[in-house]
Design an enzyme around this catalytic site. Structure first.
Site, mmCIF file in Angstrom:
data_model
loop_
_atom_site.group_PDB
_atom_site.id
_atom_site.type_symbol
_atom_site.label_atom_id
_atom_site.label_comp_id
_atom_site.label_asym_id
_atom_site.label_seq_id
_atom_site.Cartn_x
_atom_site.Cartn_y
_atom_site.Cartn_z
ATOM 1 N N ASN A 109 0.859 -1.191 0.000
ATOM 2 C CA ASN A 109 0.000 0.000 0.000
ATOM 3 C C ASN A 109 0.889 1.233 0.000
ATOM 4 O OD1 ASN A 109 -2.407 1.602 0.405
ATOM 5 N ND2 ASN A 109 -1.824 1.816 2.544
ATOM 6 N N HIS A 111 0.895 5.094 1.505
ATOM 7 C CA HIS A 111 0.206 5.890 2.524
ATOM 8 C C HIS A 111 0.827 7.293 2.554
ATOM 9 C CE1 HIS A 111 -2.052 6.769 6.134
ATOM 10 N NE2 HIS A 111 -0.950 7.303 6.631
ATOM 11 N N SER A 138 4.903 6.757 2.402
ATOM 12 C CA SER A 138 5.514 5.456 2.683
ATOM 13 C C SER A 138 4.843 4.376 1.837
ATOM 14 C CB SER A 138 5.289 5.057 4.148
ATOM 15 O OG SER A 138 5.667 6.096 5.037
ATOM 16 N N ASP A 147 -2.176 0.429 8.538
ATOM 17 C CA ASP A 147 -0.999 1.249 8.200
ATOM 18 C C ASP A 147 0.235 0.917 9.031
ATOM 19 O OD1 ASP A 147 -2.598 2.594 6.348
ATOM 20 O OD2 ASP A 147 -3.134 4.174 7.761
HETATM 21 C C1 GAR Z 1 -2.978 9.018 -2.276
HETATM 22 O O1 GAR Z 1 -2.484 10.192 -1.684
HETATM 23 C C2 GAR Z 1 -2.727 7.810 -1.379
HETATM 24 O O2 GAR Z 1 -1.512 7.889 -0.687
HETATM 25 C C3 GAR Z 1 -3.890 7.936 -0.417
HETATM 26 O O3 GAR Z 1 -4.981 8.302 -1.227
HETATM 27 C C4 GAR Z 1 -4.497 9.051 -2.343
HETATM 28 C C5 GAR Z 1 -5.017 8.382 -3.594
HETATM 29 O O4 GAR Z 1 -4.727 9.169 -4.713
HETATM 30 N N1 GAR Z 1 -4.124 6.706 0.250
HETATM 31 C C6 GAR Z 1 -4.582 6.628 1.500
HETATM 32 O O5 GAR Z 1 -4.865 7.609 2.171
HETATM 33 C C7 GAR Z 1 -4.737 5.222 2.034
HETATM 34 N N2 GAR Z 1 -5.075 5.234 3.400
HETATM 35 P P1 GAR Z 1 -4.766 8.550 -6.173
HETATM 36 O O6 GAR Z 1 -6.114 7.844 -6.292
HETATM 37 O O7 GAR Z 1 -4.670 9.714 -7.090
HETATM 38 O O8 GAR Z 1 -3.618 7.576 -6.309
#
Ligand code: GAR
Length: 214
Positions: A109, A111, A138, A147
């Site tokens: 994942n 994060h 990360s 996480d």
């Molecule tokens: C990203 O910033 C990712 O790190 C976060 O959601 C966004 C997705 O953007 N993920 C989390 O918060 C997971 N808990 P994207 O759809 O444009 O890749």
């Protein structure tokens, strides 16, 4: 070159999936994206995946009675695609233990914080509130604890004077787009390995491989 077969799980915009897709266009990159899977039928990222010519599949959570059944449906779709490793990229639903156990060691994942700080949601606003000077993102293996799985690689982003959560989020997102393909390559190349006991072992991974400073 034998490539690692990877599926990407999304729920929304899919920009991290896009960065993985761009990396995978390089014939030298050791990964083939075999599926982009969304739990939401209208996720923007599905269009982006199609523009990249990637196979897409929606496993709509609203079509299942429980999260467990939904995740069995996801596992089936991932297996049908022949996925060997799963990248969660903005998949915004907490996974049940059965799914995590099924894919343990093969599920990563991204994060938007420097773990173990700021697990959960609203990471940029909370980082600003706390007054940290260095924030970031990360890539980690997914375990049953939110996480908290072993960290593969991280990118550090300086907090600038005058940052608000949107400006900070935008710079962290750029860092995510650099970090995720790099971290995935480390696993595909066998440089970082899940050890089976909730940790990773480095096999020739250098500091430059696992730590990005922007
Ligand atoms: C990203 O910033 C990712 O790190 C976060 O959601 C966004 C997705 O953007 N993920 C989390 O918060 C997971 N808990 P994207 O759809 O444009 O890749």
């Amino acid at each position: 070159m034998k490539k690692l077969k990877v599926a990407v799980m999304i729920s929304g915009r899919g920009s991290n999936m896009g960065s993985l897709a761009r990396a995978a266009m390089d014939p030298e990159y050791p990964v083939e994206i075999v599926l982009v899977l969304s739990n939401k039928p209208h996720a923007e990222g599905l269009d982006l995946a199609q523009q990249h010519g990637l196979p897409i599949r929606v496993v709509d959570q609203s079509a299942f009675d429980s999260r467990g059944e939904h995740e069995l449906g996801i596992t089936q779709a991932l297996q049908e695609a022949g996925a060997e490793l799963i990248c969660m990229a903005g998949y915004m639903r907490i996974l049940e233990d059965a799914f995590v156990n099924e894919w343990r060691g093969r599920l990563i994942n991204i994060h938007p914080s420097l773990l173990p700080s700021f697990i959960g949601l609203e990471t940029h606003a909370r980082a600003l509130e706390r007054g940290v000077r260095i924030h970031g993102c990360s890539v980690h293996f997914v375990t049953n604890e939110l996480d908290a799985g072993p960290i593969v690689a991280q990118a550090a982003v300086a907090v600038e004077p005058g940052d608000d959560k949107n400006s900070l989020a935008a710079r962290v997102l750029e860092a995510e787009h650099e970090l995720y393909p790099q971290a995935l390559k480390l696993i595909a190349d066998g440089k970082i390995r899940w050890t089976g006991d909730d940790s990773v072992s480095d096999n020739n991974a250098t500091a430059d491989d696992v730590a990005i400073f922007r």
